[in-house]
Design an enzyme around this catalytic site. Structure first.
Site, mmCIF file in Angstrom:
data_model
loop_
_atom_site.group_PDB
_atom_site.id
_atom_site.type_symbol
_atom_site.label_atom_id
_atom_site.label_comp_id
_atom_site.label_asym_id
_atom_site.label_seq_id
_atom_site.Cartn_x
_atom_site.Cartn_y
_atom_site.Cartn_z
ATOM 1 N N PHE A 98 2.468 1.306 -38.881
ATOM 2 C CA PHE A 98 3.470 2.202 -38.473
ATOM 3 C C PHE A 98 4.467 1.963 -38.909
ATOM 4 O O PHE A 98 5.589 2.172 -37.813
ATOM 5 C CB PHE A 98 3.216 2.228 -36.912
ATOM 6 C CG PHE A 98 1.381 2.706 -36.288
ATOM 7 C CD1 PHE A 98 1.039 3.400 -36.805
ATOM 8 C CD2 PHE A 98 1.269 1.789 -34.542
ATOM 9 C CE1 PHE A 98 -0.461 3.954 -35.875
ATOM 10 C CE2 PHE A 98 -0.208 1.832 -34.088
ATOM 11 C CZ PHE A 98 -0.885 3.236 -35.223
ATOM 12 N N HIS A 99 4.753 1.712 -40.547
ATOM 13 C CA HIS A 99 6.330 1.138 -40.552
ATOM 14 C C HIS A 99 6.920 2.299 -41.962
ATOM 15 O O HIS A 99 7.444 1.758 -42.560
ATOM 16 C CB HIS A 99 6.417 -0.113 -41.056
ATOM 17 C CG HIS A 99 5.742 -1.035 -39.743
ATOM 18 N ND1 HIS A 99 5.778 -2.313 -40.045
ATOM 19 C CD2 HIS A 99 6.566 -0.929 -38.532
ATOM 20 C CE1 HIS A 99 5.761 -2.910 -39.183
ATOM 21 N NE2 HIS A 99 5.659 -2.286 -37.913
ATOM 22 N N PRO A 100 7.084 3.556 -41.772
ATOM 23 C CA PRO A 100 6.878 4.201 -42.701
ATOM 24 C C PRO A 100 8.504 4.315 -43.126
ATOM 25 O O PRO A 100 9.637 4.396 -42.142
ATOM 26 C CB PRO A 100 6.286 5.911 -42.251
ATOM 27 C CG PRO A 100 6.601 5.862 -41.209
ATOM 28 C CD PRO A 100 6.180 4.224 -40.474
#
Length: 551
Positions: free
Chosen positions: A475-477
């Site tokens: 969850f680090h786009p």
């Protein structure tokens, strides 16, 4: 004008319109509205954050699949992950993803930013961004004053009551040669330890709670929730405002000076594409009128690929539901309310750190997030019983994906994970290292059965197969509107203005040319600080020039 939605009508106009009340947008709203002579409108598609699940640290686990507080995106089928579509949640409330994340305060390695500078992003080297990290930080731990701030709005503190099993992980890591690190944002990046968190009084401190809530009553600041921005209003390649749906009605909000997009690495490029700003061919295929051909919009998508080692244990020392843990579960609300202790203070990933595999002799290439509770091998939110787990992610991925719109106007997210096999090799070595830590005798007192990858998975080939079956995003786009000086750059490094469009800037994770080494919330807050300074500096220079001309 501080109420929600009450000030929005068909003729609403503001000096600055900020789209997205997340990590960057909230900083911008605070800094720009500090000048009483300008008006600021902060728009959030989600709702308020007045919910115990958001404010209580342990509530974070319930938010990722929430229909109210999360954008539950799913990726396109990943061809190198056996065609799986990956759940990709993003925050949908005031505070954005900082209202649902694990509250870990990590800036990344100094070399990450020097790499940006070397790629042509002048003013974004480590020496340049450090003052902005320090500006927003209110460090409660008496850490190195040369690197930490103590006067900012964002509290950085230690977890109130870490589970003792989290300390077992740190001790085991030391015993296998990974040094203990008490400050991942200090002089030494590598090592394992207990993460520092963005909390105040044992509650989550989102970007909204830190930067906007305390100044919400400013007369020149309007915060609008439950307001979906449809597109940017363009006239002759000048941004004039945004089209929105609020209260079920279509309206326009005029920006007298600028529109600033802070909707995140997924939301910001989606808005640009919906506005006709992006790659010509992709827009035509989606049936969107091309207003400005900008090839880099939606390209350069990067994220941390993550693999899990999860262990079943009978020990009630770990977080979990069982008859043995029932007394502590029942007591948890009272311990939290009256002592700010116990289970409800956990962010679940209390411990972790950064380590080097044999593939990287100089810099850490994997990050660990240790969970002192059982992570379901079946993907369930809760499992009966106990255990512990380690998430291992690839810190500097080489695989690059993209975003685009389909013919229905929906966002298509293709991470393109493992398109560069080097990422898979790093993750294989990272999983081996995670297993080595968990195999240390320190864990003998709570030893259990490894459920994933499982005892039968041992060779590199088997670990590769496991990764294809189970690996996911952490969850680090970032990167989908990258700053830079090449043909695929979307914004200028010196202004964050969208190339070829006046009155339109981007300030969020999408501007990162490459993914930083770690969690992205703190860097996004820094980007908000940096963007605000750019805008204020430019405005002051403009005002001075205007006054001189008038005089």
């Amino acid at each position: 004008m501080s109420g929600e939605n009450t000030a929005i009508d068909s003729t609403s106009a503001f000096d600055y319109v900020i789209v997205g009340a997340g990590s960057s947008g909230c900083v911008l709203a605070n800094r720009l509205s500090a000048d009483p002579n300008v008006s600021v409108c902060l728009i959030e598609a989600g709702s308020h954050d007045r919910n115990v699940r958001i404010q209580t640290p342990a509530g974070t686990i319930t938010l990722y699949k929430s229909k109210k507080y999360s954008w539950n995106f799913f990726s396109a089928p990943q061809k190198n992950l056996n065609g799986r579509s990956l759940h990709t949640p993003r925050g949908r409330a005031l505070g954005g993803s900082s209202s649902m994340n694990s509250m870990i305060y990590i800036r990344g390695h100094a070399s990450d930013y020097d790499k940006w500078e070397a790629a042509g992003c002048e003013g974004w080297g480590w020496k340049d961004v450090l003052p902005y990290f320090r500006k927003s930080e209110n460090n409660r731990l008496a850490q190195d004053p040369g690197l930490h701030g103590v006067t900012g709005e964002l509290y950085v503190d230690a977890p109130r009551d870490p589970n003792p099993v989290s300390n077992l992980f740190v001790k085991a890591a030391e015993r296998v040669g990974i040094k203990r690190n008490n400050d991942f944002n200090g002089r030494q990046f590598e090592g394992c330890g207990i993460y520092n968190v963005t909390q105040k009084d044992a509650k989550r401190l989102s970007s909204y709670r830190a930067f906007v809530a305390p100044v919400r009553e400013r007369a020149n600041l309007t915060v609008v929730t439950d307001c979906a921005v449809q597109s940017v209003i363009l006239e002759n390649k000048v941004a004039k405002g945004v089209k929105v749906i609020v209260g079920g009605a279509a309206k326009s909000i005029v920006a007298r000076r600028e529109v600033i997009l802070s909707a995140g690495a997924l939301g910001t490029p989606q808005l640009l594409l919906a506005s006709g700003i992006g790659p010509k061919d992709a827009l035509e295929q989606a049936g969107v009128e091309v207003r400005h051909d900008l090839p880099g919009v939606g390209k350069n998508l990067q994220d941390h690929l993550d693999g899990l080692v999860t262990v079943r244990s009978k020990s009630p020392k770990t977080l979990g539901f069982s008859l043995a843990s029932l007394p502590s579960v029942i007591a948890a609300p009272l311990r939290y309310v009256f002592g700010q202790k116990g289970w409800l203070t956990t962010n679940y990933v209390e411990a972790g750190g950064f380590a080097r595999t044999p593939l990287s002799p100089d810099l850490p290439d994997v990050q660990f997030h240790f969970v002192p509770g059982y992570r379901s091998h079946r993907g369930r939110l809760f499992e009966w019983g106990h255990g512990y787990a380690v998430h291992t992610c690839v810190l500097r991925p080489k695989s690059i994906g993209e975003l685009k719109l389909n013919a229905s106007g929906q966002l298509v997210i293709d991470f393109n994970f493992l398109s560069n096999p080097e990422d898979g090799r790093v993750l294989v070595e990272g999983l081996k290292l995670a297993r080595k830590i968990l195999a240390d005798p320190v864990f003998d007192e709570i030893r259990g059965k490894e459920m994933l990858p499982g005892k039968a998975v041992q060779t590199d080939e088997q670990l590769w197969a496991y990764i294809r079956d189970y690996a996911a995003t952490v969850f680090h786009p970032v990167g989908t509107c990258k700053m830079g000086v090449d043909a695929m750059s979307v914004v200028s490094p010196t202004s964050l203005k969208v190339q070829g469009i006046e009155g339109l800037r981007v300030a969020d994770a999408s501007i990162m040319p490459t993914l930083i080494s770690g969690n992205t919330n703190a860097p996004c807050i820094m980007i908000g600080e940096r963007a605000a300074d750019m805008i204020l500096h430019g405005e002051r220079a403009h005002d001075a020039a205007t006054q001189g001309a008038i005089g």
